[in-house]
Design an enzyme around this catalytic site. Structure first.
Site, PDB file in Angstrom:
ATOM      1  CB  SER A 137      70.802  12.803  68.899  1.00  0.00           C
ATOM      2  OG  SER A 137      70.672  11.618  68.219  1.00  0.00           O
ATOM      3  CE  LYS A 156      73.583  10.420  73.064  1.00  0.00           C
ATOM      4  NZ  LYS A 156      73.932   8.955  72.526  1.00  0.00           N
ATOM      5  CB  SER A 189      66.361   3.392  56.471  1.00  0.00           C
ATOM      6  OG  SER A 189      67.159   2.912  57.092  1.00  0.00           O
ATOM      7  CG  HIS A 217      67.594   5.498  53.609  1.00  0.00           C
ATOM      8  ND1 HIS A 217      67.621   4.173  53.256  1.00  0.00           N
ATOM      9  CD2 HIS A 217      68.325   5.385  54.952  1.00  0.00           C
ATOM     10  CE1 HIS A 217      68.447   3.536  53.927  1.00  0.00           C
ATOM     11  NE2 HIS A 217      68.957   4.223  54.733  1.00  0.00           N
ATOM     12  CB  THR A 245      74.473   7.926  50.814  1.00  0.00           C
ATOM     13  OG1 THR A 245      75.456   6.964  50.494  1.00  0.00           O
ATOM     14  CG2 THR A 245      72.886   7.524  50.384  1.00  0.00           C
ATOM     15  CE  LYS A 248      71.355   3.646  52.363  1.00  0.00           C
ATOM     16  NZ  LYS A 248      72.781   3.995  52.748  1.00  0.00           N
ATOM     17  CB  THR A 363      69.376  -2.767  62.406  1.00  0.00           C
ATOM     18  OG1 THR A 363      70.821  -3.346  62.110  1.00  0.00           O
ATOM     19  CG2 THR A 363      69.137  -2.102  61.309  1.00  0.00           C
TER      20      THR A 363
END
Length: 406
Positions: A137, A156, A189, A217, A245, A248, A363
């Site tokens: 990841s 992971k 993003s 995005h 998505t 958006k 974030t």
């Protein structure tokens, strides 16, 4: 246990760190985006301009989208009637999945109620199905991807952001016989940078790993038909699962994955986040269907958005404001402090009628707090000039540093 004290302390920590989130009370003006009305702290609604919406192409205001939703509402009513297992597949859902599969050159697609749910449900289910799966990841992956990986219970390994050499080190040290999944995004993003998709796919081929890309995005925004960065860079055929998505650039709501029919059937059959959730309203799906079809054949919105982003980046840079380097439609302005970021946003809204949300931890990492602007095809050059002038005035008022013009 004093429960109230625990809850109060938790909220107080956010206030003391300057990252308590305030959600604006707003209504957009149909057909006049980015104009909107703000209801908080005013005697009646105050006109404002929206600068941080993820409705990047203003498709949520497009006449074709609104007309399709109105028609669906009058034809079939509001709700879906439950899960797709109970309520059935509305024809709108089937049509949209066919359009999304075609958009990405895949055999099938599967709709979810949001991009968050599609990431969480797919990643958690996929890794559980693959015995002993190891997930690789990117360190800047979205919270929904992190949640899905965590919920899978799989091992992971996190690789440094967009660092293919580090990714290969991790792949090389992993048992060749175990299933592997590389999960990453196309457009990140908060910084506005792009993943080295082909290089990652080369490693996936070399080490026999599946690839999972989050294009939320980018879908609608890039490529000749709006299929995302994988469409633009002719890489979609190299990706096993493309996630996107519908809330958006497509302007409505929902999430999805596109993949071969075998993977789609496994997720459809095993993912609790799909099986046990009421499906999207056919009204929403009809709107998305119109949006996807339009953006497959129209580049006007994409070209207008890219022109606006380029204009604003140059205006901010020329004014000496700390605009971050970005190769995409994202225009981040570095502040580096949560309290200052919130204060700048508050002044913009109260004095200039400009709405932009400060972006704070978690974030983005602490010390990299910023304002994130998403100019669209409906933001005029006059609006962007006024925004730049307002930011310069606030920067000077707060005695923040402006860069010297080049």
């Amino acid at each position: 246990m004093n429960y109230d004290q625990v809850f109060d302390s938790a909220i107080e920590r956010l206030h003391s760190e300057g990252r308590y989130r305030v959600f604006i009370d707003i209504l957009r003006n149909k057909g006049a985006y980015p104009n909107a009305r703000c209801f908080a702290g005013h005697n009646g609604p105050k006109p404002i301009t929206v600068w941080c919406s993820n409705d990047y192409l203003a498709m949520g205001q497009h006449p074709k989208v609104i007309e399709a939703m109105e028609e669906a509402l009058h034809n079939v009513g509001a709700g879906s009637g439950g899960t797709r297992n109970i309520g059935g597949n509305t024809h709108y859902h089937i049509q949209l999945e066919e359009e999304l599969a075609d958009l990405h050159g895949k055999d099938g697609a599967l709709l979810f109620t949001s991009g968050y749910v599609s990431n969480d449900a797919t990643l958690s289910t996929l890794a559980k199905i693959l015995p002993g799966c190891v997930i690789f990841s990117d360190e800047l992956n979205h919270a929904s991807m992190i949640a899905g990986i965590r919920n899978s219970g799989a091992e992971k390994k996190v690789f440094r952001h967009n660092d293919v050499e580090h990714l290969e080190e991790l792949l090389a040290e992993t048992d060749p016989s175990v299933p592997k999944l590389i999960a990453f995004e196309s457009v990140y993003s908060m910084d506005g940078d792009v993943a080295p998709i082909h290089a990652i796919c080369d490693l996936a081929d070399k080490y026999n790993a599946l690839t999972y890309i989050d294009e939320v995005h980018a879908v609608g925004m890039y490529g000749p038909r709006g299929g995302g960065i994988t469409d633009r860079d002719e890489a979609a055929h190299r990706i096993d699962i493309i996630e996107g998505t519908l809330g958006k650039a497509f302007g409505v709501m929902g999430g999805y994955i596109a993949a071969d029919t075998r993977i789609i059937d496994v997720i459809r059959s095993y993912a609790p986040g799909f099986i046990f959730t009421t499906s999207l309203s056919p009204v929403l799906v009809a709107g998305v269907l119109a949006s996807v079809r339009h953006l497959k054949s129209s580049s006007v919105e994409r070209e207008g958005q890219q022109a606006s982003a380029a204009f604003l980046k140059k205006a901010l840079a020329d004014a000496g404001l700390p605009v971050m380097s970005s190769t995409t439609h994202i225009v981040p302005l570095m502040v580096g402090d949560p309290v200052r970021a919130k204060k700048i946003a508050d002044i913009l809204l109260a004095e200039y009628g400009v709405y932009v949300q400060p972006i704070n931890f978690p974030t983005v990492p602490r010390g990299t707090e910023r304002l994130r602007f998403t100019p669209g095809p409906s933001h005029t050059e006059a609006m962007m000039t006024e925004l730049t002038e307002a930011l310069v005035e606030i920067w000077q008022r707060m005695e923040l540093e402006l860069r010297q013009a080049a």
